[in-house]
Motif scaffolding. Structure first.
Motif, PDB file in Angstrom:
ATOM      1  N   ALA A 190     -14.784  55.333  -5.737  1.00 19.78           N
ATOM      2  CA  ALA A 190     -14.873  53.879  -5.542  1.00 19.78           C
ATOM      3  C   ALA A 190     -14.676  53.559  -4.067  1.00 19.78           C
ATOM      4  O   ALA A 190     -15.477  52.835  -3.453  1.00 19.78           O
ATOM      5  CB  ALA A 190     -13.826  53.159  -6.389  1.00 19.78           C
ATOM      6  N   GLU A 191     -13.620  54.110  -3.494  1.00 23.79           N
ATOM      7  CA  GLU A 191     -13.353  53.850  -2.082  1.00 23.79           C
ATOM      8  C   GLU A 191     -14.467  54.433  -1.208  1.00 23.79           C
ATOM      9  O   GLU A 191     -14.904  53.804  -0.238  1.00 23.79           O
ATOM     10  CB  GLU A 191     -11.987  54.440  -1.683  1.00 23.79           C
ATOM     11  CG  GLU A 191     -10.831  53.688  -2.336  1.00 23.79           C
ATOM     12  CD  GLU A 191      -9.458  54.253  -1.982  1.00 23.79           C
ATOM     13  OE1 GLU A 191      -9.358  55.060  -1.043  1.00 23.79           O
ATOM     14  OE2 GLU A 191      -8.484  53.879  -2.671  1.00 23.79           O
ATOM     15  N   THR A 206     -19.937  53.238  -6.969  1.00 19.37           N
ATOM     16  CA  THR A 206     -20.541  51.915  -7.117  1.00 19.37           C
ATOM     17  C   THR A 206     -20.480  51.475  -8.577  1.00 19.37           C
ATOM     18  O   THR A 206     -20.161  50.334  -8.895  1.00 19.37           O
ATOM     19  CB  THR A 206     -22.009  51.950  -6.639  1.00 19.37           C
ATOM     20  OG1 THR A 206     -22.027  52.422  -5.284  1.00 19.37           O
ATOM     21  CG2 THR A 206     -22.643  50.572  -6.688  1.00 19.37           C
ATOM     22  N   LEU A 252     -17.029  50.307  -9.877  1.00 16.47           N
ATOM     23  CA  LEU A 252     -16.576  49.014  -9.335  1.00 16.47           C
ATOM     24  C   LEU A 252     -17.440  47.852  -9.814  1.00 16.47           C
ATOM     25  O   LEU A 252     -17.174  46.693  -9.511  1.00 16.47           O
ATOM     26  CB  LEU A 252     -16.599  49.045  -7.800  1.00 16.47           C
ATOM     27  CG  LEU A 252     -15.541  49.888  -7.097  1.00 16.47           C
ATOM     28  CD1 LEU A 252     -15.786  49.892  -5.592  1.00 16.47           C
ATOM     29  CD2 LEU A 252     -14.141  49.373  -7.395  1.00 16.47           C
ATOM     30  N   SER A 253     -18.499  48.154 -10.561  1.00 15.65           N
ATOM     31  CA  SER A 253     -19.466  47.116 -10.920  1.00 15.65           C
ATOM     32  C   SER A 253     -18.925  46.165 -11.978  1.00 15.65           C
ATOM     33  O   SER A 253     -18.065  46.536 -12.781  1.00 15.65           O
ATOM     34  CB  SER A 253     -20.757  47.758 -11.444  1.00 15.65           C
ATOM     35  OG  SER A 253     -21.361  48.490 -10.414  1.00 15.65           O
ATOM     36  N   ALA A 254     -19.453  44.950 -11.909  1.00 17.69           N
ATOM     37  CA  ALA A 254     -19.058  43.925 -12.872  1.00 17.69           C
ATOM     38  C   ALA A 254     -19.258  44.465 -14.282  1.00 17.69           C
ATOM     39  O   ALA A 254     -20.295  45.041 -14.588  1.00 17.69           O
ATOM     40  CB  ALA A 254     -19.891  42.666 -12.656  1.00 17.69           C
ATOM     41  N   TYR A 289     -15.557  47.519 -14.099  1.00 14.65           N
ATOM     42  CA  TYR A 289     -14.367  47.595 -13.254  1.00 14.65           C
ATOM     43  C   TYR A 289     -13.093  47.801 -14.079  1.00 14.65           C
ATOM     44  O   TYR A 289     -12.305  48.699 -13.809  1.00 14.65           O
ATOM     45  CB  TYR A 289     -14.271  46.299 -12.442  1.00 14.65           C
ATOM     46  CG  TYR A 289     -13.109  46.243 -11.481  1.00 14.65           C
ATOM     47  CD1 TYR A 289     -13.254  46.658 -10.157  1.00 14.65           C
ATOM     48  CD2 TYR A 289     -11.867  45.740 -11.882  1.00 14.65           C
ATOM     49  CE1 TYR A 289     -12.201  46.587  -9.271  1.00 14.65           C
ATOM     50  CE2 TYR A 289     -10.814  45.667 -10.997  1.00 14.65           C
ATOM     51  CZ  TYR A 289     -10.984  46.092  -9.689  1.00 14.65           C
ATOM     52  OH  TYR A 289      -9.938  46.025  -8.819  1.00 14.65           O
ATOM     53  N   TYR A 310     -12.183  51.465 -12.958  1.00 15.81           N
ATOM     54  CA  TYR A 310     -11.352  51.407 -11.752  1.00 15.81           C
ATOM     55  C   TYR A 310      -9.929  50.950 -12.071  1.00 15.81           C
ATOM     56  O   TYR A 310      -8.950  51.559 -11.645  1.00 15.81           O
ATOM     57  CB  TYR A 310     -11.989  50.481 -10.706  1.00 15.81           C
ATOM     58  CG  TYR A 310     -11.251  50.533  -9.396  1.00 15.81           C
ATOM     59  CD1 TYR A 310     -11.377  51.635  -8.551  1.00 15.81           C
ATOM     60  CD2 TYR A 310     -10.387  49.511  -9.018  1.00 15.81           C
ATOM     61  CE1 TYR A 310     -10.675  51.716  -7.366  1.00 15.81           C
ATOM     62  CE2 TYR A 310      -9.684  49.580  -7.836  1.00 15.81           C
ATOM     63  CZ  TYR A 310      -9.833  50.683  -7.016  1.00 15.81           C
ATOM     64  OH  TYR A 310      -9.129  50.758  -5.848  1.00 15.81           O
ATOM     65  N   ARG A 342     -11.816  44.107  -0.578  1.00 19.32           N
ATOM     66  CA  ARG A 342     -13.132  44.286   0.029  1.00 19.32           C
ATOM     67  C   ARG A 342     -14.192  43.613  -0.823  1.00 19.32           C
ATOM     68  O   ARG A 342     -14.222  43.795  -2.034  1.00 19.32           O
ATOM     69  CB  ARG A 342     -13.472  45.772   0.145  1.00 19.32           C
ATOM     70  CG  ARG A 342     -12.647  46.497   1.181  1.00 19.32           C
ATOM     71  CD  ARG A 342     -13.168  47.901   1.353  1.00 19.32           C
ATOM     72  NE  ARG A 342     -12.318  48.681   2.241  1.00 19.32           N
ATOM     73  CZ  ARG A 342     -12.527  49.970   2.518  1.00 19.32           C
ATOM     74  NH1 ARG A 342     -13.561  50.593   1.965  1.00 19.32           N
ATOM     75  NH2 ARG A 342     -11.723  50.606   3.329  1.00 19.32           N
ATOM     76  N   ASP A 374     -23.389  41.357  -6.945  1.00 21.68           N
ATOM     77  CA  ASP A 374     -22.166  41.825  -7.576  1.00 21.68           C
ATOM     78  C   ASP A 374     -21.350  42.400  -6.417  1.00 21.68           C
ATOM     79  O   ASP A 374     -21.690  43.444  -5.878  1.00 21.68           O
ATOM     80  CB  ASP A 374     -22.487  42.906  -8.622  1.00 21.68           C
ATOM     81  CG  ASP A 374     -21.216  43.532  -9.184  1.00 21.68           C
ATOM     82  OD1 ASP A 374     -20.120  43.100  -8.810  1.00 21.68           O
ATOM     83  OD2 ASP A 374     -21.341  44.466 -10.000  1.00 21.68           O
ATOM     84  N   ARG A 420     -18.464  43.667  -6.142  1.00 21.18           N
ATOM     85  CA  ARG A 420     -17.612  44.838  -6.363  1.00 21.18           C
ATOM     86  C   ARG A 420     -16.300  44.750  -5.587  1.00 21.18           C
ATOM     87  O   ARG A 420     -15.929  45.646  -4.854  1.00 21.18           O
ATOM     88  CB  ARG A 420     -18.377  46.124  -6.020  1.00 21.18           C
ATOM     89  CG  ARG A 420     -19.455  46.456  -7.029  1.00 21.18           C
ATOM     90  CD  ARG A 420     -20.292  47.652  -6.604  1.00 21.18           C
ATOM     91  NE  ARG A 420     -21.269  47.287  -5.608  1.00 21.18           N
ATOM     92  CZ  ARG A 420     -21.323  47.784  -4.365  1.00 21.18           C
ATOM     93  NH1 ARG A 420     -20.460  48.698  -3.991  1.00 21.18           N
ATOM     94  NH2 ARG A 420     -22.245  47.381  -3.522  1.00 21.18           N
ATOM     95  N   TYR A 421     -15.619  43.642  -5.745  1.00 21.70           N
ATOM     96  CA  TYR A 421     -14.312  43.484  -5.100  1.00 21.70           C
ATOM     97  C   TYR A 421     -13.356  44.588  -5.532  1.00 21.70           C
ATOM     98  O   TYR A 421     -13.318  44.952  -6.715  1.00 21.70           O
ATOM     99  CB  TYR A 421     -13.672  42.163  -5.523  1.00 21.70           C
ATOM    100  CG  TYR A 421     -14.177  40.937  -4.809  1.00 21.70           C
ATOM    101  CD1 TYR A 421     -13.672  40.592  -3.563  1.00 21.70           C
ATOM    102  CD2 TYR A 421     -15.114  40.107  -5.399  1.00 21.70           C
ATOM    103  CE1 TYR A 421     -14.101  39.445  -2.919  1.00 21.70           C
ATOM    104  CE2 TYR A 421     -15.553  38.954  -4.763  1.00 21.70           C
ATOM    105  CZ  TYR A 421     -15.048  38.632  -3.521  1.00 21.70           C
ATOM    106  OH  TYR A 421     -15.465  37.494  -2.886  1.00 21.70           O
ATOM    107  N   PHE A 422     -12.613  45.124  -4.611  1.00 20.50           N
ATOM    108  CA  PHE A 422     -11.487  45.996  -4.973  1.00 20.50           C
ATOM    109  C   PHE A 422     -10.464  45.949  -3.846  1.00 20.50           C
ATOM    110  O   PHE A 422     -10.795  45.528  -2.731  1.00 20.50           O
ATOM    111  CB  PHE A 422     -11.959  47.426  -5.304  1.00 20.50           C
ATOM    112  CG  PHE A 422     -12.322  48.264  -4.099  1.00 20.50           C
ATOM    113  CD1 PHE A 422     -13.533  48.096  -3.444  1.00 20.50           C
ATOM    114  CD2 PHE A 422     -11.450  49.239  -3.622  1.00 20.50           C
ATOM    115  CE1 PHE A 422     -13.858  48.872  -2.330  1.00 20.50           C
ATOM    116  CE2 PHE A 422     -11.772  50.021  -2.518  1.00 20.50           C
ATOM    117  CZ  PHE A 422     -12.985  49.832  -1.870  1.00 20.50           C
ATOM    118  N   PRO A 444      -7.877  49.340   0.791  1.00 18.37           N
ATOM    119  CA  PRO A 444      -6.842  50.376   0.900  1.00 18.37           C
ATOM    120  C   PRO A 444      -6.309  50.548   2.323  1.00 18.37           C
ATOM    121  O   PRO A 444      -5.257  51.151   2.504  1.00 18.37           O
ATOM    122  CB  PRO A 444      -7.562  51.649   0.438  1.00 18.37           C
ATOM    123  CG  PRO A 444      -9.018  51.375   0.624  1.00 18.37           C
ATOM    124  CD  PRO A 444      -9.207  49.892   0.528  1.00 18.37           C
TER     125      PRO A 444
END
Lengths: 477, 477
Positions: free
Chosen positions: A300-301, A352, A355-357, A360, A364, B78, B268, B270-272, B275
């Motif tokens: 994800a990062e 990707t 983290l997707s709608a 998540y 994640y 992010r 989308d 992809r908020y997270f 870090p």
């Protein structure tokens, strides 16, 4: 005695006694690179830097190709960064320069540190100095191979899920992943920002302690670095393990572990018991979730960290011959399609996706929760233990190509190293014997955050009693 | 069927901190392209953000001024998307823990007080600017703006007309100007506003489908865009259609809204959690300290000034429309000068001088004590209104002492009867027929004589005294 084969502390003694000079040392190491690098492919590129006058530590050092050196190419072993020259030094490079370190060049690695075998580099695979048909481990395979082959006195690697320790184990050298926040990440091209740490790869524990002393410390440019004083780690190099509480996690001795690896590690346990350490059987119940958790959190990062490689500002820019979409989208797609290798693409897509709608929460968020549980396991264990001992990897170095087509099998080779990254604790790998094929076996020692001293004293006691570290890969034969 | 318009506004505010939000670059406008950048705001690989504490302070100030709860848990996230002006491929923003939430803003609209809920205010970084260069037929990127600190202020959908939206924006801008956190200049882009607009039958609770309006460059453009959009939606519904949720761009020249391409809307993000920035906790003491720094805010000040000085709402609104202007008034009022006269001089002649010079009261040499002295000299009859306006025009720029100017320019009104007597006697002799008219009862004819006398005295006579004097002489001589 070949200068290239010596440790940094041995070289410093010779320089102090006048038996050699920094210039001679650098020349000897460079000659070694010229002699063997076409076999190991550890260095991607080398520089002709000269030692500076009377400096405190004029040791030739190799730098993993994801650590920024001002004015030098830094590529993460990727096509997408093939022309990138950072206009600044990483914090660790500033520190190396401050003590007069001689930067030899850039060390090969898995592309963007994505891998456990150093087979995904755009600059060709790295070979294990102990057996050129085998991988050196990864992702800091170039760093470990270079140190094992005498192409560098010591080296810097980076460790996100075992990328220092597993190659150190495969190459019979010492590698430390420091506590998260102990070493500044400023100038380390990020893979998994919450997991990455730069650390030393050296020929013995003494050098490891010394190199950590050079690179550790608070840096206000890295908000995740921790403002704690750095002890003199050399002072922790004592051989006293009496009363030391060593935990042996049952989840780390699983089916599928190579019997010779298990035997070597159990022999180490017997040694510590004999020396008066208290051996405890412990449980880290969430260990089985570590690999899955890691591959969600880290990818994800990574998917976000690698978004900047889009052809706009730096690195590769490619446009398709025939326009397909709006110009800018064409450029993004072509640049990334051509610039990234398969494993990088795989991880970007995975990251990707999680983290997707709509996904998540299922991936994640659950990974974050599992990460907390894994950290709690270790926090709890360190209430009753000073050290957690385990194999570094389930096997010794595997053959080139053996796992290249099976990502899942590859990911499992990091099973023992990943928890330290998820929990942010320090962990070191040191040689603890050889298997029947003559391949090195690694012993992993973990400790509580900022308890590197305990790791060093434990590792030093073991190392001095066994002498595995004096064995060198016989590349010349 | 009667429709009601429902509007919520999103305001982006560029902060006026000395440096950018995550690096030490100057936070400045109007510099040559790409000269106000560094590796961090350029998003070069390996660089890391460090939060500017002054941005945090401004964020807290805005939150507290808008009567919000401050989130003591400070965390960044992010927001991932590709755009050439976004060097990292993600924007560092705040997602689930905005610095401020659940507040309100009081203001006056249509002569009445109104309270609008503030949903949230969060900190984030600005992106760069794209410039299309026809000469080379290419789009160029200027990264100077990258990393400029922003606060996004989101209102509840509680505004019910374009005029209300306009008044809310004006009040919000004024509040922000009082805080001195931003230039609030929409033309320069330091304040930007997007509007969410929907309609629903009057009395209906449920919200209608909304559209988002962008690209308005002034408050009046916001007003016109909302009016236009509300009408468009109403026509659509009346004609049997339904509103589609979409983003529309306001075209100022044609006064129409144009839909964005649908692809640009399907995001989308992809908020997270970011870090690279470690979450931290604000103490209540830190929040209290910022609260203590807040000035008296415009709406509160308005209410107080009306009560304290007994002035009209209308006048008080003008006075508080600029913090420095209201400060000026209150400093002048402290001298004990007649407040009603002072207000008239502030909002009349002084305001006129400011408008002519397009400047703020603090840009003038004129000090509050000078204006008070001027008003006092008018009120005690020393100078005429006309002369006072001339004096004001002089001293706003020169900063000279009022009495000095009166003396130097001989502007004091002549009240000395001997001097007046001589002149009046001359005038009476020259106009015997007018004297006769007055004696026969035509009192207004005296005006002519006053005018003649005033002319001869170059306007320096006190008109009231002169008039009385003439009346007396005519009747009694």
């Amino acid at each position: 005695m070949d200068l290239f084969a010596l440790t940094a502390h041995q070289i410093m003694e010779l320089i102090a006694s006048g038996a050699t000079s920094p210039v001679e040392v650098a020349a000897a190491v460079r000659a070694r690179i010229s002699a063997v690098n076409d076999r190991t492919n550890a260095f991607i590129r080398t520089y002709q830097e000269s030692p500076v006058g009377a400096s405190p530590m004029p040791i030739p050092i190799g730098i993993k190709d994801n650590i920024c050196v001002k004015g030098r190419l830094v590529t993460c072993a990727s096509r997408i960064l093939k022309d990138f020259c950072p206009p600044y030094d990483a914090a660790v490079i500033e520190k190396i320069r401050a003590v007069g370190g001689v930067i030899l060049g850039s060390l090969n690695m898995d592309e963007f540190a994505f891998g456990s075998s150093s087979e995904t580099s755009a600059y060709g695979i790295v070979r294990n100095p102990w057996d050129l048909e085998r991988v050196p481990g990864g992702s800091s395979g170039g760093s470990a191979a270079a140190v094992a082959a005498g192409e560098a006195v010591w080296a810097l690697g980076s460790d996100t899920g075992g990328s220092i320790r597993q190659p150190a184990s495969f190459c019979g050298v010492v590698g430390l992943k420091p506590t998260y926040g102990r070493v500044s990440r400023y100038g380390l091209i990020a893979f998994g920002s919450s997991l990455d740490q730069i650390g030393p790869i050296t020929k013995d524990v003494t050098d490891c302690a010394r190199l950590l002393n050079i690179i550790a410390g608070f840096d206000r440019r890295d908000s995740t670095s921790v403002d704690l004083p750095v002890p003199d780690y050399a002072l922790s190099l004592r051989r006293d393990v009496k009363g030391l509480r060593i935990g042996i996690p049952k989840e780390y001795f699983i089916a599928g572990i190579q019997p010779e690896v298990q035997a070597a590690v159990m022999a180490a346990v017997a040694f510590f018991r004999k020396e008066g350490a208290i051996i405890k059987d412990i449980s880290l119940p969430h260990t089985e979730y570590a690999v899955a958790t890691y591959y969600i959190a880290a990818t994800a990062e990574a998917s976000s960290n690698l978004a900047r490689f889009d052809g706009v500002e730096f690195g590769l820019r490619a446009v398709p011959e025939k326009s397909r979409k709006a110009g800018i989208v064409d450029m993004y797609e072509e640049t990334r399609a051509r610039g990234f290798g398969d494993e990088a693409k795989r991880r970007i897509m995975l990251g990707t996706y999680v983290l997707s709608a709509g996904y998540y929460d299922a991936y994640y968020l659950r990974a974050l929760k599992a990460r907390t549980l894994i950290k709690n396991d270790l926090d709890k264990a360190f209430v009753d233990c000073d050290i957690i001992l385990s194999p570094t990897a389930p096997t010794t170095a595997f053959r080139i190509g053996e796992k290249a087509s099976d990502p899942l099998a590859m990911y499992l080779s990091d099973i023992f190293t990943i928890p330290a990254n998820l929990a942010g604790v320090p962990a070191l790998s040191l040689p603890c014997g050889f298997d029947s094929a003559g391949l090195p076996i690694g012993l992993q020692l973990m400790a509580a955050p900022f308890a590197e001293e305990k790791i060093f004293s434990t590792a030093f006691a073991y190392e001095q009693a066994h002498g595995w570290h004096t064995k060198r890969a016989r590349l010349d034969l | 069927m009667d429709f009601e318009t429902v509007i919520g506004l999103e305001v982006h505010l560029q902060l006026n901190t000395a440096t950018k939000i995550f690096c030490a670059c100057r936070n400045d406008f109007g510099l040559p392209a790409n000269t106000c950048v560094c590796p961090v705001c350029l998003g070069l690989p390996g660089t890391l953000p460090v939060l500017n504490r002054m941005v945090l302070r401004s964020g807290m100030k805005v939150g507290l001024a808008l009567n919000c709860t401050i989130n003591t848990f400070v965390k960044f996230d992010r927001k991932n998307y590709y755009y050439p002006d976004l060097p990292k491929g993600y924007q560092i923003s705040q997602f689930d823990f905005p610095i401020a939430k659940k507040g309100f803003l009081d203001f006056i609209t249509g002569g009445q007080e109104k309270r609008i809920g503030i949903t949230r205010a969060h900190m984030e970084e600005d992106a760069g600017k794209l410039i299309h260069d026809d000469a080379v037929n290419a789009t160029l990127v200027d990264y100077n703006r990258t990393g400029t600190p922003l606060i996004e202020i989101v209102s509840e959908p509680e505004l019910r007309s374009a005029q209300e939206a306009y008044d809310y924006l004006s009040a919000l801008k004024l509040t922000l100007q009082y805080l001195n956190v931003s230039d609030c200049d929409m033309e320069k882009g330091s304040l930007r506003c997007d509007a969410n607009v929907s309609i629903r039958p009057k009395g209906e609770e449920k919200l209608g489908t909304r559209t988002e309006l962008k690209n308005m460059n002034s408050f009046s453009a916001v007003k016109r865009a909302i009016e236009h959009e509300a009408e468009r939606q109403a026509r659509l519904v009346f004609s049997g259609g339904s509103v589609v949720q979409q983003t529309l761009l306001w075209n100022e020249e044609k006064s129409v809204t144009v839909p964005m391409r649908s692809k640009e809307q399907a995001h989308d993000y992809r908020y997270f959690p970011e870090p690279d920035l470690v979450p931290f906790t604000l103490t209540e003491a830190a929040i209290a300290a910022v609260r203590g720094e807040l000035p008296e805010l415009p709406f509160v000040r308005l209410r107080r000034m009306v009560a304290q000085y007994g002035i009209m709402d209308y006048d008080a609104i003008i006075l508080v429309s600029d913090r420095a202007f209201a400060d000026f008034f209150e400093a002048a009022a402290l001298t004990g000068v007649d407040v009603k006269s002072l207000v008239n001089w502030m909002n009349g002649p002084l305001m006129k001088e400011l408008k002519e010079r397009r400047c703020r009261v603090t840009d003038l040499k004129l000090k509050p004590l000078d204006l008070a002295a001027l008003v006092r000299r008018v009120n005690d009859g020393t100078i005429s209104n006309l002369a006072a306006k001339d004096i004001l025009a002089d001293i706003v720029d020169s900063g000279k002492d009022v009495d000095l100017v009166i003396r130097e320019q001989g502007l004091a009104q002549v009240s000395d009867e001997d001097e007046l007597g001589k002149i009046v006697d001359d005038i009476l002799k020259e106009h015997p027929q007018v004297v006769e008219q007055i004696r026969s009862g035509k009192a207004n004819a005296a005006g002519f004589l006053v005018g003649q006398a005033m002319k001869r005295m170059q306007g320096k006579a006190n008109p009231k005294i002169l008039n009385e004097f003439i009346q007396r002489r005519v009747m009694h001589v």
